[in-house]
Design an enzyme around this catalytic site. Structure first.
Site, PDB file in Angstrom:
ATOM      1  N   GLU A 240      23.278 -31.465  34.513  1.00  0.00           N
ATOM      2  CA  GLU A 240      22.235 -31.685  33.500  1.00  0.00           C
ATOM      3  C   GLU A 240      21.177 -32.693  33.946  1.00  0.00           C
ATOM      4  OE1 GLU A 240      24.374 -32.529  29.892  1.00  0.00           O
ATOM      5  OE2 GLU A 240      25.281 -30.530  29.820  1.00  0.00           O
ATOM      6  N   GLU A 347      28.653 -21.598  31.301  1.00  0.00           N
ATOM      7  CA  GLU A 347      29.458 -22.134  30.189  1.00  0.00           C
ATOM      8  C   GLU A 347      29.173 -21.354  28.911  1.00  0.00           C
ATOM      9  OE1 GLU A 347      28.964 -26.377  29.807  1.00  0.00           O
ATOM     10  OE2 GLU A 347      28.787 -26.667  31.979  1.00  0.00           O
TER      11      GLU A 347
END
Length: 469
Positions: A240, A347
């Site tokens: 991220e 994910e």
């Protein structure tokens, strides 16, 4: 689907298309890096779950430039048309035609021979997140092994799990989980070496000085990457790092770049991912737009040493409530797919809601049908393993509606078995998903069987089967 060619009067900036609905609601539908002196193609769209007029606006952060737009197009699709396009793409990019020619020993055609085909290994990685409950729950183990050959450990390899107290590393759980996956032929994505969000650092890391952090991080990356060298198919190196910049703030703007180079140095054979959320899920999050993702990717790969790195694009695909914006998702995949690196949905999940199963299927089909997507991992699972967002089995391991969607797609995307009967020429023509297959051909009169193993790839395949009894 929306598209337009965009140019700026000067400089370079990200330009977004914005739909102004009812004069009050602003919905962003796509982004592009626009420049002066050349035209850039902006592609995106919205899910039109409303019936009203809407204005199409173009947005830039620089109020002093003019935005020039040409060939603006807004093209409607019904759900049925969209699904048809997905199915057609799957036929083109995931399947190949195979012909079996069955004959008697004297080479005459054997009409009526039964051909049964069962996939033993899929070419496309379709997997599921796994957590520590796999070590103690037999039902969870059976459920997982019967379905998946690819996984990501949800938390167990993260720094806050392996070094809760500074200097006391503990890989007991991740080691045991990796042993289980090896024993069952399951490939593992490493997740993650670092996380660029300050909130998800080990508590003791948050108070370190820059020099202390640099030393601790150097020890961390060497420890975890060398420990699992050659045992993983991928690493999420700095998680991220489009949204967050903990390491950049502490150690300098090139922190991510240096850690990717270091991971490559320690394990040059493992694919290294950028892994980000909201890049294709939510058009309103400009921070992680496909254009900004691309800019961060270029920062990481700018050095000559990075040219040899096996690199891939990781898109988390955590979808919230409401119908997913598949038009925006597709445009983002198109944009990033042009870069040339493989894309994984890493994910994939959908928040609980009445139409969760329907929306989850739409997202999975959109990913599987896109030629740039090379793998899908879901962050989903059974209630007994603590999953509660995208639930695939309840507390009694009864399959949920969302779980039924997953099981249906696993079967549809290749497992089979498929049964066909040879025609008067002794021929069976069938389109199969790429992968490895066991094939059993049975004589219609004697019931004698011949077995063979085949590999289905991109090219048309012709298999001769001669029955000797």
């Amino acid at each position: 689907m929306f598209s337009a060619w965009i140019q700026l009067s000067e400089g370079s900036d990200i330009v977004s298309v914005v739909f102004n609905i009812n004069g009050s609601e602003l919905v962003r539908g796509g982004h592009v890096i626009a420049k002066n002196g050349c035209w850039s193609f902006l592609k995106g769209g919205i899910v039109a779950n409303f019936s009203s007029s809407a204005e199409i606006l173009f947005e830039s952060n620089n109020p002093s430039v003019e935005i020039w737009a040409d060939s603006v197009s807004l093209q409607p699709f019904t759900k049925e048309e969209w699904r048809s396009h997905q199915d057609n793409n799957i036929e083109k990019v995931r399947k190949s035609r195979v012909r079996f020619h069955v004959s008697n020993a004297n080479e005459t055609a054997l009409e009526g021979a039964k051909v049964v085909i069962k996939q033993t290994k899929a070419n496309f990685p379709f997997g599921c997140g796994m957590n520590q409950h796999i070590l103690t729950n037999g039902d969870y183990r059976d459920w997982f092994v019967s379905r998946f050959k690819y996984t990501t450990f949800t938390n167990q390899m993260k720094w806050y799990s392996t070094e809760i107290i500074q200097g006391q590393e503990n890989y007991t759980i991740s080691d045991a989980m990796l042993k289980f996956t090896k024993e069952n032929g399951i490939c593992v994505r490493g997740h993650n070496i670092f996380w660029d969000d300050e909130k998800y650092q080990p508590e003791w890391v948050k108070s370190l000085s820059p020099d202390e952090l640099r030393e601790a991080a150097a020890k961390r990356i060497k420890s975890v990457v060398t420990r699992y060298k050659g045992e993983l198919i991928a690493w999420d190196v700095v998680n991220e790092n489009v949204h967050f910049h903990f390491y950049e703030d502490k150690l300098g703007e090139n922190a991510s770049e240096l850690y990717y180079l270091r991971a490559y140095e320690l394990d040059p054979t493992t694919t290294l991912f950028m892994n980000e959320y909201n890049t294709i899920e939510y058009s309103g999050d400009k921070v992680a737009s496909p254009a900004n993702y691309f800019n961060k990717l270029n920062e990481i790969l700018q050095s000559p040493e990075a040219s040899e790195m096996s690199f891939a694009i990781g898109l988390q695909c955590h979808f919230g409530s409401g119908r997913p914006n598949l038009a925006y998702m597709r445009s983002g995949l198109d944009f990033l797919g042009q870069i040339g690196f493989p894309i994984w949905l890493t994910e994939t999940s959908v928040d609980p809601q009445p139409k969760q199963a329907e929306y989850f299927e739409e997202i999975l089909r959109e990913g599987y049908s896109h030629p740039a997507v090379k793998g899908i991992i879901m962050f989903a699972g059974p209630a007994q393993a603590g999953f509660n967002t995208t639930l695939l089995a309840d507390e009694n391991f009864k399959t949920t509606p969302t779980g039924k969607v997953v099981d249906k797609l696993i079967s549809e995307w290749g497992i089979g078995p498929y049964t066909a009967i040879a025609d008067h020429r002794g021929i069976v023509d069938i389109a199969l998903h790429y992968g490895e297959y066991d094939v059993t051909v049975t004589h219609p009169l004697t019931q004698h069987s011949e077995k063979l193993n085949i590999s289905v790839g991109k090219e048309f395949s012709h298999k001769n089967v001669k029955m000797h009894a």
